[in-house]
Design an enzyme around this catalytic site. Structure first.
Site, PDB file in Angstrom:
ATOM      1  N   TYR A  10     -10.288   4.716 -11.797  1.00  0.00           N
ATOM      2  CA  TYR A  10     -10.276   5.361 -10.701  1.00  0.00           C
ATOM      3  C   TYR A  10     -10.138   6.914 -10.476  1.00  0.00           C
ATOM      4  O   TYR A  10      -9.923   7.580  -9.369  1.00  0.00           O
ATOM      5  CB  TYR A  10      -8.900   4.989  -9.876  1.00  0.00           C
ATOM      6  CG  TYR A  10      -8.673   3.261  -9.688  1.00  0.00           C
ATOM      7  CD1 TYR A  10      -9.465   2.467  -9.056  1.00  0.00           C
ATOM      8  CD2 TYR A  10      -7.612   2.893 -10.463  1.00  0.00           C
ATOM      9  CE1 TYR A  10      -9.201   1.168  -9.193  1.00  0.00           C
ATOM     10  CE2 TYR A  10      -7.515   1.585 -10.445  1.00  0.00           C
ATOM     11  CZ  TYR A  10      -8.129   0.648  -9.949  1.00  0.00           C
ATOM     12  OH  TYR A  10      -7.902  -0.588  -9.917  1.00  0.00           O
ATOM     13  N   TYR A  65      -0.043  -1.463 -12.263  1.00  0.00           N
ATOM     14  CA  TYR A  65      -1.345  -1.718 -12.462  1.00  0.00           C
ATOM     15  C   TYR A  65      -1.554  -1.071 -13.863  1.00  0.00           C
ATOM     16  O   TYR A  65      -2.663  -0.553 -14.101  1.00  0.00           O
ATOM     17  CB  TYR A  65      -2.351  -0.796 -11.433  1.00  0.00           C
ATOM     18  CG  TYR A  65      -1.887  -1.573 -10.114  1.00  0.00           C
ATOM     19  CD1 TYR A  65      -2.320  -3.041  -9.866  1.00  0.00           C
ATOM     20  CD2 TYR A  65      -1.179  -1.030  -8.930  1.00  0.00           C
ATOM     21  CE1 TYR A  65      -1.999  -3.589  -8.612  1.00  0.00           C
ATOM     22  CE2 TYR A  65      -1.202  -1.412  -7.864  1.00  0.00           C
ATOM     23  CZ  TYR A  65      -1.650  -2.820  -7.706  1.00  0.00           C
ATOM     24  OH  TYR A  65      -1.010  -3.273  -6.349  1.00  0.00           O
ATOM     25  N   GLY A 120       0.694  -1.030   0.124  1.00  0.00           N
ATOM     26  CA  GLY A 120      -0.078  -0.045  -0.076  1.00  0.00           C
ATOM     27  C   GLY A 120       0.658   1.276   0.078  1.00  0.00           C
ATOM     28  O   GLY A 120       0.282   2.455  -0.152  1.00  0.00           O
ATOM     29  N   ARG A 160      -6.180   3.071 -15.310  1.00  0.00           N
ATOM     30  CA  ARG A 160      -6.402   3.646 -14.120  1.00  0.00           C
ATOM     31  C   ARG A 160      -7.218   4.891 -14.153  1.00  0.00           C
ATOM     32  O   ARG A 160      -7.855   5.237 -13.357  1.00  0.00           O
ATOM     33  CB  ARG A 160      -5.031   4.020 -13.300  1.00  0.00           C
ATOM     34  CG  ARG A 160      -4.220   2.339 -13.112  1.00  0.00           C
ATOM     35  CD  ARG A 160      -2.915   2.719 -12.238  1.00  0.00           C
ATOM     36  NE  ARG A 160      -3.440   2.859 -10.722  1.00  0.00           N
ATOM     37  CZ  ARG A 160      -3.485   4.072 -10.425  1.00  0.00           C
ATOM     38  NH1 ARG A 160      -3.109   5.209 -10.952  1.00  0.00           N
ATOM     39  NH2 ARG A 160      -3.830   4.347  -9.128  1.00  0.00           N
ATOM     40  N   GLU A 196       4.612  -6.038   1.910  1.00  0.00           N
ATOM     41  CA  GLU A 196       4.280  -6.570   0.513  1.00  0.00           C
ATOM     42  C   GLU A 196       4.093  -5.639  -0.326  1.00  0.00           C
ATOM     43  O   GLU A 196       2.732  -5.627  -1.072  1.00  0.00           O
ATOM     44  CB  GLU A 196       3.530  -7.764   0.721  1.00  0.00           C
ATOM     45  CG  GLU A 196       2.113  -7.608   1.414  1.00  0.00           C
ATOM     46  CD  GLU A 196       1.159  -8.624   1.463  1.00  0.00           C
ATOM     47  OE1 GLU A 196       1.785  -9.906   1.949  1.00  0.00           O
ATOM     48  OE2 GLU A 196      -0.081  -8.622   1.269  1.00  0.00           O
ATOM     49  N   PRO A 197       4.839  -4.593  -0.675  1.00  0.00           N
ATOM     50  CA  PRO A 197       4.247  -3.623  -1.806  1.00  0.00           C
ATOM     51  C   PRO A 197       4.426  -4.047  -3.077  1.00  0.00           C
ATOM     52  O   PRO A 197       5.077  -4.786  -3.328  1.00  0.00           O
ATOM     53  CB  PRO A 197       5.206  -2.358  -1.262  1.00  0.00           C
ATOM     54  CG  PRO A 197       6.306  -2.830  -0.369  1.00  0.00           C
ATOM     55  CD  PRO A 197       6.080  -4.252   0.042  1.00  0.00           C
ATOM     56  N   GLY A 198       3.234  -3.450  -3.654  1.00  0.00           N
ATOM     57  CA  GLY A 198       3.485  -3.659  -5.147  1.00  0.00           C
ATOM     58  C   GLY A 198       3.866  -2.526  -5.962  1.00  0.00           C
ATOM     59  O   GLY A 198       5.016  -2.323  -6.533  1.00  0.00           O
ATOM     60  N   ARG A 199       2.949  -1.250  -6.045  1.00  0.00           N
ATOM     61  CA  ARG A 199       3.133  -0.061  -6.736  1.00  0.00           C
ATOM     62  C   ARG A 199       4.395   0.622  -6.334  1.00  0.00           C
ATOM     63  O   ARG A 199       5.227   1.000  -7.241  1.00  0.00           O
ATOM     64  CB  ARG A 199       1.876   0.944  -6.061  1.00  0.00           C
ATOM     65  CG  ARG A 199       1.965   2.158  -6.979  1.00  0.00           C
ATOM     66  CD  ARG A 199       1.021   3.004  -6.386  1.00  0.00           C
ATOM     67  NE  ARG A 199      -0.338   2.474  -5.835  1.00  0.00           N
ATOM     68  CZ  ARG A 199      -1.404   2.484  -6.765  1.00  0.00           C
ATOM     69  NH1 ARG A 199      -1.377   2.955  -7.867  1.00  0.00           N
ATOM     70  NH2 ARG A 199      -2.276   1.896  -5.951  1.00  0.00           N
ATOM     71  N   CYS A 214     -13.719   3.340 -28.164  1.00  0.00           N
ATOM     72  CA  CYS A 214     -14.814   3.754 -28.437  1.00  0.00           C
ATOM     73  C   CYS A 214     -15.907   3.900 -27.432  1.00  0.00           C
ATOM     74  O   CYS A 214     -17.013   3.150 -27.131  1.00  0.00           O
ATOM     75  CB  CYS A 214     -15.640   2.981 -29.660  1.00  0.00           C
ATOM     76  SG  CYS A 214     -14.980   3.585 -31.128  1.00  0.00           S
TER      77      CYS A 214
HETATM   78  N1  LLP Z   1      -1.075  -7.303  -0.794  1.00  0.00           N
HETATM   79  C1  LLP Z   1      -2.201  -7.345  -0.967  1.00  0.00           C
HETATM   80  C2  LLP Z   1      -3.041  -8.221   0.136  1.00  0.00           C
HETATM   81  C3  LLP Z   1      -3.195  -6.440  -1.836  1.00  0.00           C
HETATM   82  O1  LLP Z   1      -4.302  -6.705  -2.229  1.00  0.00           O
HETATM   83  C4  LLP Z   1      -2.477  -5.575  -2.471  1.00  0.00           C
HETATM   84  C5  LLP Z   1      -2.841  -4.684  -3.598  1.00  0.00           C
HETATM   85  C6  LLP Z   1      -1.131  -5.396  -2.207  1.00  0.00           C
HETATM   86  C7  LLP Z   1      -0.336  -6.161  -1.416  1.00  0.00           C
HETATM   87  C8  LLP Z   1      -0.212  -4.340  -2.998  1.00  0.00           C
HETATM   88  O2  LLP Z   1      -0.742  -3.004  -2.869  1.00  0.00           O
HETATM   89  P1  LLP Z   1       0.276  -1.792  -3.247  1.00  0.00           P
HETATM   90  O3  LLP Z   1       1.329  -1.868  -2.702  1.00  0.00           O
HETATM   91  O4  LLP Z   1       0.506  -2.205  -4.683  1.00  0.00           O
HETATM   92  O5  LLP Z   1      -0.598  -0.556  -3.098  1.00  0.00           O
HETATM   93  N2  LLP Z   1      -5.425  -1.427  -9.236  1.00  0.00           N
HETATM   94  C9  LLP Z   1      -5.339  -0.483  -8.233  1.00  0.00           C
HETATM   95  C10 LLP Z   1      -4.668  -1.097  -6.989  1.00  0.00           C
HETATM   96  C11 LLP Z   1      -5.360  -2.407  -6.468  1.00  0.00           C
HETATM   97  C12 LLP Z   1      -4.619  -2.839  -5.252  1.00  0.00           C
HETATM   98  C13 LLP Z   1      -5.108  -3.987  -4.804  1.00  0.00           C
HETATM   99  N3  LLP Z   1      -4.302  -4.677  -3.841  1.00  0.00           N
HETATM  100  C14 LLP Z   1      -4.570   0.694  -8.665  1.00  0.00           C
HETATM  101  O6  LLP Z   1      -4.157   0.787  -9.914  1.00  0.00           O
HETATM  102  O7  LLP Z   1      -4.542   1.706  -7.958  1.00  0.00           O
END
Ligand code: LLP
Length: 433
Positions: free
Chosen positions: A333, A387, A249, A329, A290-293, A358
């Protein structure tokens, strides 16, 4: 000057610099548009920033990468090589992690809706299952018994904390679909039940309160609640957990000159809470995040070409060859990705960058003050590494874009452009005649 230097110039707002023009012109000529470009060094820097912030403060630490942000196997491989471990949400993502070289036992599988075959697949690979609810718990136990194995599990907790982010990506509030609620004793019931069921080894606890979080307050509240609950589990159920996962997050800055919470700020905010609670707890589990973004967003650039420019009585539209099928996105959002016009600077005009889907809602950037481009010019969307491609589709029968990984001055195709044949790859053969 290297390709990377050109990318960084565009990021810094200097997309008219000859080196930025050279880099994007070269990439677009070699790979076509729309094109996802990722800068390997930025990914390394982001992974290292996480480790540098958390390792000194939390020696018992595991940093994971949430594959959903970007599932390209070469990207995942790069991130694993920096020492991060995979967090996944589906069998497809387990497979992506394995393809990238991860060991099954290093994978954490969180999903609020796991199918029986996904549970079996995870168990067959000794993946740690992050259980979402009591119904699923019973299924995991039964599957483990049936397969003659032990399921390593944790629970995803819904801590009932609002981290103040966009509603669509707010996951730890009471009305969210995710996890076992602390409220109402549901989480407690989960652990109690898990202790009694066969085929289960309880390893830890997990939560994830949302995405694009730019203030540590929500994490602080969550950490307190989670650790108090971990203490309750020890005192009342005699459970000792090996990890506490506080989720991903971490937000990134989507605007020029507006800094957001850094990993160091977050780690520093969590440290006193952790220390205090660990002293009360009497043992120290590993801290997991556990970050992704945070790892991949800023490394990614979506390059599109301008098809036409038109001024209506109301607005000026720049029609590009990407749409919400390429970058979802903004439409989904209301996200605002910065846009750079390659090779143009000077006074701006208020423009809408419109996609090629379209649909009225296919506006990639609305009301932006940008140098007015002409047909054939390149525009670049920043922060598209997370994403972006992961949420792309073939809607409107447009093949998926190419992805390239830039390292210094080299650009390597890590997913070739989709083809028109692939649009129909799984349909029956057209009958002859
Ligand atoms: N762990 C869990 C259990 C999650 O559900 C998520 C994201 C993450 C980690 C990673 O979160 P991050 O660090 O990336 O914020 N598609 C949306 C974001 C959806 C996130 C869903 N869960 C966007 O484009 O903003």
């Amino acid at each position: 000057m290297s390709l990377r230097a050109g990318l960084l110039l565009a990021r810094a707002g200097e997309a008219a610099h000859p080196d930025a023009v050279a880099a994007f012109t070269r990439l677009a000529a070699a790979h076509g548009t729309p094109l996802y470009v990722y800068d390997a060094e930025t990914i390394r820097e982001q992974a290292r920033a996480l480790l540098a912030a958390f390792t000194p403060r939390f020696p018992r630490l595991r940093v994971r990468y949430a594959l959903k942000a970007n599932t390209n196997v070469e990207i995942v491989r790069l991130i694993l090589s920096e020492g991060l471990a995979p967090e996944v949400v589906s069998e497809g993502e387990i497979r992506a992690a394995l393809r990238a070289g991860a060991k099954g036992s290093d994978v954490l599988f969180s999903s609020s809706s796991k199918s029986p075959s996904e549970i079996d697949f995870a168990l067959a690979h000794d993946v740690l299952l992050n259980v979402d609810n009591l119904d699923e718990l019973g299924q995991v136990s039964a599957a483990a018994v049936r397969l003659g194995t032990t399921a390593r599990i944790s629970f995803r907790i819904n801590p009932g904390v609002d981290p103040d982010t966009l509603h669509q990506i707010n996951t730890g509030i009471p009305e969210s679909k995710f996890g076992v609620h602390l409220d109402g004793g549901i989480a407690r019931k989960g652990y109690e039940t898990a202790k009694a069921l066969p085929g289960l080894a309880i390893e830890g606890i997990h939560c994830h309160i949302g995405s694009q979080i730019i203030d540590p307050a929500g994490y602080e509240k969550t950490a307190r609640k989670m650790l108090a609950f971990v203490r309750e589990l020890k005192e009342e159920l005699g459970l000792r957990l090996s990890f506490v996962d506080l989720g991903g997050g971490l937000g990134i800055p989507f605007e020029d000159g507006v800094p957001v919470m850094t990993p160091a700020v977050l780690a520093e905010a969590l440290k006193p809470i952790w220390d205090e609670e660990i002293a009360l707890l009497g043992y120290e589990p590993e801290l997991w995040i556990e970050p992704g973004r945070f790892v991949v967003a800023q490394a990614g650039f979506l390059v599109a070409r301008v098809n036409s420019v038109k001024t209506t009585p109301v607005k000026t539209f720049v029609n590009v060859d990407a749409g919400f099928n390429t970058l979802m996105r903004p439409a989904m959002y209301g996200a605002e990705h910065r846009v750079r016009v390659v090779g143009k600077d000077g006074p701006g005009t208020t423009l809408d960058v419109a996609g090629d889907v379209c649909e009225t809602g296919d506006i990639l950037a609305e009301g932006r003050l940008l140098p007015r481009p002409a047909a054939g010019d390149l525009v670049v969307f920043l922060d598209a590494g997370a994403y972006g491609f992961a949420m792309a589709s073939e809607y409107n029968a447009r093949p998926l874009p190419e992805e390239v990984l830039v390292d210094g001055d080299t650009a390597r195709v890590i997913r070739r452009r989709g083809t028109f044949e692939e649009l129909h790859r799984s349909e029956p053969e057209t009958p002859a005649g």
